[in-house]
Design an enzyme around this catalytic site. Sequence first.
Site, short mmCIF file in Angstrom:
data_model
loop_
_atom_site.label_atom_id
_atom_site.label_comp_id
_atom_site.label_asym_id
_atom_site.label_seq_id
_atom_site.Cartn_x
_atom_site.Cartn_y
_atom_site.Cartn_z
N ASN A 12 0.96 -1.21 -0.02
CA ASN A 12 -0.06 -0.09 -0.05
C ASN A 12 0.88 1.26 0.05
OD1 ASN A 12 -1.70 1.83 0.23
ND2 ASN A 12 -2.54 1.41 2.38
N TRP A 13 0.80 2.05 -1.08
CA TRP A 13 2.00 2.80 -1.28
C TRP A 13 1.06 4.39 -0.97
CZ3 TRP A 13 4.43 2.39 -7.06
CH2 TRP A 13 4.99 1.19 -7.08
N LYS A 14 0.02 4.22 -0.35
CA LYS A 14 -0.67 5.35 0.24
C LYS A 14 -0.42 6.79 -0.60
CE LYS A 14 -0.38 3.34 4.58
NZ LYS A 14 -0.45 3.25 6.01
N HIS A 97 -9.86 1.26 4.59
CA HIS A 97 -8.66 1.35 5.30
C HIS A 97 -9.12 2.34 6.62
CE1 HIS A 97 -4.56 2.65 6.27
NE2 HIS A 97 -4.24 1.35 5.69
N GLU A 169 -6.04 -5.35 10.32
CA GLU A 169 -5.06 -4.27 10.66
C GLU A 169 -5.34 -3.37 11.72
OE1 GLU A 169 -2.89 -2.65 6.65
OE2 GLU A 169 -4.81 -1.56 7.06
N SER A 217 2.69 -2.23 10.45
CA SER A 217 4.05 -2.24 10.59
C SER A 217 4.71 -3.58 9.99
CB SER A 217 4.25 -1.98 11.78
OG SER A 217 3.93 -0.73 12.28
N GLY A 238 2.70 -1.26 4.23
CA GLY A 238 2.55 0.16 3.96
C GLY A 238 3.85 0.62 3.65
P1 PGA Z 1 2.13 0.41 7.63
O1 PGA Z 1 0.83 0.29 6.74
O2 PGA Z 1 2.88 -0.93 7.01
O3 PGA Z 1 2.85 1.32 7.25
O4 PGA Z 1 1.81 0.44 9.04
C1 PGA Z 1 -0.04 -0.64 6.82
C2 PGA Z 1 -1.40 -0.10 6.27
O5 PGA Z 1 -1.90 1.27 6.39
O6 PGA Z 1 -2.25 -0.87 5.48
#
Ligand code: PGA
Length: 262
Positions: A12-14, A97, A169, A217, A238
């Site tokens: 997930n590149w956000k 999300h 999540e 994470s 992410g």
């Molecule tokens: P993160 O994000 O790995 O940076 O905690 C995961 C997500 O938000 O899907």
Amino acid sequence: MNNTRKKLIVGNWKMHLNVHEASTLLHRLHEHISAHRDVEVVLAPSLLCLQPLSVELDRHKFRLAAQDAYYKDEGAFTGEVSFSMLRDLVHYAIVGHSERRIYFGEDLKVVREKVTAAVRNKITPIICIGENSEERKAGETKQVIHDQLTTAISNLTSRDIADVVIAYEPVWAISTFGGQIAKPDQIEEVIRYIRYQIKELYGAKAAEQVRVIYGGSVDDSNAGSYLEIPGCDGALPGSASLSYHKFAAIVEAAHRQQLKQA
Ligand code: PGA
């Protein structure tokens, strides 16, 4: 549990990377990730990058996911892009999300409409559910999971369910919201509960078939321990997905786990 099914790794590149930067990362990933038959690798760049990346992408290695879309198929909804517009471009779409729920006020009903619209448009929803730290401390984790899950899938048939992905999540474990490191046994308990809920609603076969992955994470140092959790079909990193060496290492950890289980 069927051990031979593929592990699913979704990056997930956000809201990071413009088209040029996304294309550079994709090239690095092409160089560093080998195609494994037992691991499915999915990239979720920004909406803007889906079209250009779809042209450059090696389809033997990667599939694309949208990070979100709107549940109406078309109409006067300024600023939105619909699942129906994305249906030829992506296999998957992340839905619900926690950043959408918390920053953009998406409630249970909106998430349900989006899940329904994704399935209607033949896009597999990756439905994110998870409790926040207050809810966990108050012993409400199962209640929150129950409410988020059962509402999100309430318009789906047992056939639809076999195809969806549930991403557990916990909000407190996502880097955006503090990034505490979840323990594998905490995750295992919730994954078991998710399948139990699906079994109650749709029967044992659907509960076995639905894919449940973990996000919060996940990085190259902990992916192995998460991917070996019984019933865990993959991961949704992410931050780590923005680093080609970390993301490639997560994919390799999934492949190693598959070899161990084979
Ligand atoms: P993160 O994000 O790995 O940076 O905690 C995961 C997500 O938000 O899907």
